[in-house]
Write a protein that holds these residues in place. Structure first.
Motif, PDB file in Angstrom:
ATOM      1  N   LYS A   1       0.829  -1.210   0.000  1.00  0.00           N
ATOM      2  CA  LYS A   1       0.000   0.000   0.000  1.00  0.00           C
ATOM      3  C   LYS A   1       0.861   1.256   0.000  1.00  0.00           C
ATOM      4  O   LYS A   1       0.570   2.218  -0.725  1.00  0.00           O
ATOM      5  N   GLU A   2       1.956   1.213   0.761  1.00  0.00           N
ATOM      6  CA  GLU A   2       2.865   2.367   0.792  1.00  0.00           C
ATOM      7  C   GLU A   2       3.534   2.570  -0.559  1.00  0.00           C
ATOM      8  O   GLU A   2       3.669   3.707  -1.035  1.00  0.00           O
ATOM      9  N   ILE A   3       3.969   1.489  -1.162  1.00  0.00           N
ATOM     10  CA  ILE A   3       4.641   1.599  -2.470  1.00  0.00           C
ATOM     11  C   ILE A   3       3.676   2.124  -3.523  1.00  0.00           C
ATOM     12  O   ILE A   3       4.045   2.955  -4.366  1.00  0.00           O
ATOM     13  N   LYS A   4       2.466   1.674  -3.490  1.00  0.00           N
ATOM     14  CA  LYS A   4       1.490   2.128  -4.479  1.00  0.00           C
ATOM     15  C   LYS A   4       1.192   3.617  -4.308  1.00  0.00           C
ATOM     16  O   LYS A   4       0.997   4.335  -5.301  1.00  0.00           O
ATOM     17  N   GLN A   5       1.164   4.084  -3.070  1.00  0.00           N
ATOM     18  CA  GLN A   5       0.943   5.507  -2.856  1.00  0.00           C
ATOM     19  C   GLN A   5       2.106   6.332  -3.390  1.00  0.00           C
ATOM     20  O   GLN A   5       1.900   7.424  -3.952  1.00  0.00           O
ATOM     21  N   GLU A   6       3.321   5.797  -3.237  1.00  0.00           N
ATOM     22  CA  GLU A   6       4.502   6.552  -3.667  1.00  0.00           C
ATOM     23  C   GLU A   6       4.697   6.495  -5.168  1.00  0.00           C
ATOM     24  O   GLU A   6       5.088   7.499  -5.794  1.00  0.00           O
TER      25      GLU A   6
ATOM     26  N   HIS B   1       1.610   7.550  -9.020  1.00  0.00           N
ATOM     27  CA  HIS B   1       1.613   8.629 -10.012  1.00  0.00           C
ATOM     28  C   HIS B   1       2.481   8.278 -11.212  1.00  0.00           C
ATOM     29  O   HIS B   1       2.098   8.539 -12.362  1.00  0.00           O
ATOM     30  N   VAL B   2       3.651   7.672 -10.973  1.00  0.00           N
ATOM     31  CA  VAL B   2       4.530   7.323 -12.094  1.00  0.00           C
ATOM     32  C   VAL B   2       3.921   6.215 -12.937  1.00  0.00           C
ATOM     33  O   VAL B   2       4.121   6.166 -14.166  1.00  0.00           O
ATOM     34  N   CYS B   3       3.139   5.322 -12.303  1.00  0.00           N
ATOM     35  CA  CYS B   3       2.468   4.261 -13.082  1.00  0.00           C
ATOM     36  C   CYS B   3       1.451   4.877 -14.046  1.00  0.00           C
ATOM     37  O   CYS B   3       1.378   4.478 -15.220  1.00  0.00           O
ATOM     38  N   ASP B   4       0.696   5.840 -13.569  1.00  0.00           N
ATOM     39  CA  ASP B   4      -0.276   6.492 -14.441  1.00  0.00           C
ATOM     40  C   ASP B   4       0.414   7.269 -15.546  1.00  0.00           C
ATOM     41  O   ASP B   4      -0.061   7.298 -16.693  1.00  0.00           O
TER      42      ASP B   4
ATOM     43  N   ASP C   1      14.407   7.503 -10.661  1.00  0.00           N
ATOM     44  CA  ASP C   1      14.624   8.743 -11.419  1.00  0.00           C
ATOM     45  C   ASP C   1      13.383   9.142 -12.197  1.00  0.00           C
ATOM     46  O   ASP C   1      13.028  10.329 -12.267  1.00  0.00           O
ATOM     47  N   LEU C   2      12.719   8.162 -12.815  1.00  0.00           N
ATOM     48  CA  LEU C   2      11.505   8.478 -13.568  1.00  0.00           C
ATOM     49  C   LEU C   2      10.386   8.942 -12.641  1.00  0.00           C
ATOM     50  O   LEU C   2       9.544   9.769 -13.030  1.00  0.00           O
ATOM     51  N   ASN C   3      10.377   8.451 -11.425  1.00  0.00           N
ATOM     52  CA  ASN C   3       9.373   8.895 -10.457  1.00  0.00           C
ATOM     53  C   ASN C   3       9.550  10.380 -10.136  1.00  0.00           C
ATOM     54  O   ASN C   3       8.578  11.126 -10.034  1.00  0.00           O
TER      55      ASN C   3
END
Length: 790
Positions: free
Chosen positions: A622-627, A630-633, A705-707
Motif C-alpha cells: 500500500k505504501e509503495i502504491k501511494q509513492e 503517479h509514475v504508473c499512471d 529517477d523516472l518517479n
C-alpha cells in the motif's frame, strides 16, 4: 458358410449317443459333416496328391436370385441331366439359387472385404475348420481317421494357366451337404455346428472353430470365374464334385469317377482365376499371403514351391585341349573337368508356424524369444526396450504382446501405421488402422492382438462401430502405459532417456488429445528445470523437492534453455529458491496447459500477471502504491494502448521492468509460435496478445529517477523518450518481438551518442615520437670565487 440341413441338425441333437455324432459342415470348401448313417469307410487305398485337372463343364450355370418375401434362403433342385459330351461321366444334377448373385457379389466385393487377397485367408480358415471338426469328432469316433491321412492343408498353383488348388484332409461333405452348404447363400456350417454342440451339451469342449460368419466360401469369386469343389466324406463311399461359375444362375453336382482325381478324405478347391487376377497363382505370392494371413493356423499349411540344389557335373572336353593333355605322361591319371550347376525341382514346403508365441504361457517364453519375434515380425534390427505379454478375460477376451521399440521410424504426424497386427482366432485380419485399436500418440507401440470375440470378416467400418473394439482399446492403452512406466522405474536410466528422446513428443501429444489418461501420462513426462544443468526431471521429482511454503508448480516457456535461464521473471523465485520448469519444446506449453494440475498442485506460468509467491505484505504494498502510483499512471499515459496497465512488480529484484502477458492471453513463447504457423489465423493474434501488463521495479534507480521526473518535469521530451526505450527493452527481455526493430535501433543509437559524446576526443591529431624533445633555454651562471665572493 456351409451348413447342414435342418433334418441332420435335429437328428444330431436327438441322437447325441448314437454311433455317429451329427456334424454340421463348415462354411468352406472343406466343410463336410457326419450323418446319422453307419460310418462305413472304403477299404480301397488312396494315393494323396494335388491336381490341376478340372472336370468338364456340363453347361451348368451359376447364379442367385433374391426373394425379399422370405426370411430364409433355400435352394431347389431343378433338373437332373446327363452330360451329352462325355458318356463316361456320371449324370450331373443341376441346381439354381434363390438369391440374386449380383447383389451377393456386390456385397462381398464392395462391403464385406476390403481387398481381394483375403480370399485365400477365408478359404484356408474354412479348411482349418474342416480339420478341426474331424479332430473333434474322431475323439468319440476314431474310425473317421481310418485312412491315416495327415491333417494338413496343401496349396498348389499353376501360374501359366491361372489355377489355384487348395486341398485339406478334413471332414469332407456328402452330396446332400453340398446342396445344403454351398447351395444356400450365407449359411454357416460352423455356426450350426456350434449350436449343435451347445444343444447336445458338448459346448464345454474347446473347439475354437473359425468360420462362423457364413460367406467365406464365396470370397473365392472375388478372383475366380469358376470354382470346382471336389469333396469326400469318411461316412460316404462316393466323392462328389460341385461346380459353379461367377456369372451364372445355377450350379451342378455330380459324382467323381476319374480314379486319378479321387482323394482319400477331405475337400479340394480348384479356382480358375479371372484374367486380371492370375497374378495370385504365382507360388511366391501364395506363400507370402499364407505367411501374412494364416501363419498361425493350428494345422500345417504346405505350398508347392520350386527348389534347387547345387551339384557338380562333368564337362565335355574340347578336342584340341584333350590332344595337348594327351602329350603328357600317360601314367599320371588325369582329373575330369567338372562344373557346379543348380538342379531345379518342385516339392511341398511348410509355410506356417503352428504355435503362435502369444498363445504360450509367458513363464515359458524367454526374453530372447520375445526379441526374436519382435525383430522378425516388425522388421526391426534392435531389441525392444520393453515388452508386455498378457491375456485379458471377462467382458472381452483377447491375448496380446506389446513392444516398445528402441528407435523411432515413423513421424508423429503419420496416423496410419503398420504397428498393430490384429488376429481373429489366429487368422490375420489387418494392420492398417486409423486409431481404432490405439490412439494416434501411441502409434509407436508395436504388437499383436488376437481376439476370439470379433467376427473374422472384420473391416474398418466394423471396427469403428464395435463395442468390443472400444473395450479392447481401453485395455491395450492401459497395458501400454504400464509397460512405459516400467521402463521409467527401471534401474537402467539410459533406457528411459532413450525412450524419451524418441517418443517424448508422442506423450506430450497425448496430454493434448487424451484427457481421460492424463493421470497415466503425467508421471511419464520429463522437463528441464532451474535446479538442474542439463538433466531432465519428472513431475514427481519436482513435487518432492518443493519448498514447504510453495503452493504451485512454476514454469516458464522459452525458445531455448539460455533464454529461459536469463529471463527476468525468475529473479525473485531464485531468491526464494523456488524451482522453475523450463519448457523449451514447442509442445511443452500446450501439454502443461492441458494438464492444468498434478497431484493437486496447479501449474503457474511465471510470465503472466497476478503471480502470487506467497509472501505478500499488504501494508508495504500500500505504501509503495501511494509513492509510485503517479509514475504508473504517467507511464501508462505515455505508452497508451501498447499495454493494458502499469503495475508494481513483485517478481523483480534487479531488472527495472518487465512486460508480462495477461492471465488468459498468450505468453511471449506462444505468441511467437502462433506467428510462425503457416495457416495461422492472424485475426486472433491481436485479440490474444492485446492484454499486456507493464510491471516496474520500485527499487531500481531508473524507476526512482523516472518517479522524480514525472513529478517535476512530466512533459520533458528526454523523460518520455526514456519511457519509450524502457518499454522496448522490456519487450525484448521478456521474450516478445518488437514491432519496429529499426525504430528501436535508432533510439539506442541516439542514446549512445548522447552518453558517449566527447568522452574520448583526441588531444592531438598525430602520434607523439618518444625521441622528440622540447628545447630548454639554459641560464649561464658565472662561477663564484672562494669564500663566496666574485
Amino acid at each position: 458358410m456351409l451348413g447342414a440341413s435342418r433334418r441332420s441338425v435335429a437328428s444330431a441333437v436327438r441322437s447325441a449317443g448314437a454311433r455317429c455324432r451329427a456334424v454340421v459342415p463348415f462354411v468352406s470348401a472343406s466343410a463336410p459333416s457326419a450323418t446319422e448313417s453307419d460310418c462305413k469307410l472304403p477299404d480301397s487305398p488312396y494315393r494323396y496328391f494335388s491336381t490341376f485337372s478340372a472336370p468338364k463343364n456340363n453347361g451348368s450355370k451359376f447364379g442367385m436370385h433374391l426373394d425379399l418375401r422370405h426370411s430364409m434362403l433355400a435352394c431347389s433342385r431343378l433338373e437332373s441331366t446327363v452330360a451329352a459330351t462325355d458318356s463316361s461321366e456320371p449324370p450331373s444334377e443341376k441346381y439354381e439359387y434363390q438369391a440374386e448373385v449380383s447383389r451377393l457379389m456386390d456385397l462381398i466385393v464392395h462391403s464385406l472385404y476390403s481387398n481381394k487377397e483375403v480370399f485365400l485367408r477365408e478359404l484356408v480358415s474354412n479348411a482349418s475348420d474342416a480339420l478341426d471338426k474331424l479332430r473333434f469328432l474322431s475323439v468319440t469316433k476314431p474310425e473317421l481317421l481310418k485312412d491315416a491321412v495327415d491333417l494338413d492343408i496343401r496349396i498348389q498353383t499353376d501360374k501359366d494357366n491361372g489355377i489355384i488348388t487348395i486341398t485339406d484332409t478334413g471332414i469332407g461333405m456328402t452330396r446332400q451337404e453340398l446342396v445344403d452348404c454351398l447351395g444356400t447363400i450365407a449359411q454357416s456350417g460352423t455356426a450350426k455346428f456350434f449350436k449343435t454342440l451347445k444343444d447336445s451339451k458338448d459346448a464345454g469342449v474347446d473347439s475354437n472353430l473359425i468360420g462362423q460368419f457364413g460367406v467365406g466360401f464365396y470370397s473365392a469369386f472375388l478372383v475366380s470365374d469358376k470354382v470346382v469343389v471336389s469333396t469326400k466324406s469318411p461316412t460316404s463311399d462316393k466323392q462328389y464334385v460341385w461346380e459353379g461359375e461367377a456369372n451364372a444362375s445355377s450350379y451342378t453336382i455330380r459324382e467323381e469317377t476319374d480314379p486319378e482325381k479321387l482323394i482319400p478324405r477331405g475337400t479340394r478347391l480348384t479356382l480358375y482365376l479371372k484374367r486380371d487376377d492370375k497374378g495370385f497363382a504365382h507360388p511366391e505370392r501364395i506363400q507370402n499371403l499364407v505367411k501374412n494371413y494364416s501363419q498361425f493356423v493350428s494345422f500345417p499349411i504346405y505350398t508347392w514351391q520350386e527348389k534347387g540344389f547345387t551339384k557338380e557335373v562333368e564337362v565335355d572336353e574340347d578336342p584340341s585341349e584333350a590332344k595337348k593333355e594327351g602329350d603328357e605322361d600317360p601314367n599320371v591319371e588325369r582329373k575330369k573337368k567338372t562344373k557346379k550347376v543348380v538342379e531345379r525341382y518342385w516339392d511341398w514346403e511348410l509355410t506356417n508356424e503352428t504355435q503362435p508365441i502369444w498363445l504360450r504361457n509367458p513363464k515359458d517364453v524367454t526374453t530372447e524369444e520375445y526379441n526374436e519375434f519382435f525383430r522378425k515380425t516388425f522388421n526391426e534390427y534392435l531389441d525392444p526396450l520393453a515388452s508386455s505379454h498378457f491375456t485379458t478375460e471377462g467382458e472381452v477376451e483377447f491375448r496380446s504382446i506389446l513392444f516398445v521399440p528402441a528407435v523411432k521410424k515413423d513421424e508423429i504426424v503419420n496416423i496410419k501405421t503398420k504397428n498393430i497386427r490384429l488376429y481373429v482366432k489366429r487368422v490375420f485380419i489387418s494392420d492398417d488402422f486409423d486409431g481404432e485399436l490405439f490412439p494416434r500418440y501411441l502409434s509407436f507401440v508395436k504388437g499383436v492382438v488376437d481376439s476370439n470375440d470379433l467376427p473374422l470378416n472384420v473391416s474398418r467400418e466394423i471396427l469403428q462401430e464395435s463395442r468390443i473394439v472400444r473395450i479392447m482399446r481401453k485395455r491395450l492403452v492401459r497395458k501400454a502405459f504400464d509397460m512405459i512406466l516400467g521402463i521409467s522405474l527401471s534401474e537402467n536410466k539410459d533406457d528411459y532417456d532413450k525412450f524419451w528422446e524418441n517418443f517424448g513428443k508422442n506423450l506430450k501429444l497425448g496430454c493434448i488429445e487424451d484427457q481421460a489418461n492424463h493421470k497415466r501420462i503425467a508421471p511419464l513426462l520429463r522437463f528441464f528445470s532451474s535446479h538442474g544443468d542439463d538433466e531432465l526431471i519428472s513431475l514427481d521429482e519436482y513435487v518432492e523437492n518443493m519448498k514447504p511454503e510453495q503452493k504451485d508448480i512454476y514454469f516458464i516457456a522459452a525458445d531455448s534453455l539460455t533464454s529461459a535461464r536469463n529471463a527476468p521473471f525468475l529473479e525473485r523465485l531464485h531468491e526464494k529458491d523456488f524451482e522453475v520448469l523450463f519448457l523449451v519444446d514447442p509442445m511443452d506449453e500446450i501439454a502443461i496447459q492441458n494438464l492444468k494440475s498434478y497431484k493437486e498442485k496447479n501449474f503457474v506460468d511465471i510470465s503472466k500477471e497476478d503471480l502470487d509467491l506467497g509472501d505478500k505484505n499488504e501494508e508495504k504494498e500500500k505504501e509503495i502504491k501511494q509513492e509510485y502510483g503517479h509514475v504508473c499512471d504517467w507511464i501508462k499515459k505515455r505508452l497508451g494502448d501498447k499495454v493494458a496497465s502499469v503495475q508494481i512488480s513483485s517478481r523483480l529484484s534487479t531488472s527495472p521492468c518487465v512486460l508480462v502477458s495477461g492471465k488468459f492471453g498468450w505468453s511471449a513463447n506462444m505468441e511467437r509460435l502462433m506467428k510462425a504457423q503457416t495457416l495461422g489465423n492472424t485475426s486472433s493474434l491481436e485479440f490474444m496478445k492485446g492484454r499486456r501488463v507493464f510491471e516496474i521495479n520500485p527499487e531500481h534507480p531508473i524507476i526512482k529517477d523516472l518517479n522524480v521526473a514525472c513529478r517535476s518535469h512530466p512533459d520533458d521530451p528526454e523523460a518520455q523518450k526514456a519511457v519509450d526505450l524502457l518499454y522496448d527493452t522490456a519487450l525484448i527481455s521478456s521474450g516478445f518481438t518488437p514491432e519496429n526493430p529499426s525504430e528501436l535501433s535508432g533510439k539506442i543509437y541516439e542514446m549512445m551518442g548522447s552518453a558517449l559524446a566527447g568522452k574520448w576526443t583526441a588531444i592531438s591529431a598525430g602520434p607523439v615520437s618518444p625521441q622528440a624533445t622540447v628545447p630548454i633555454e639554459a641560464e649561464v651562471v658565472e662561477p663564484l670565487e672562494a669564500g663566496g665572493q666574485k
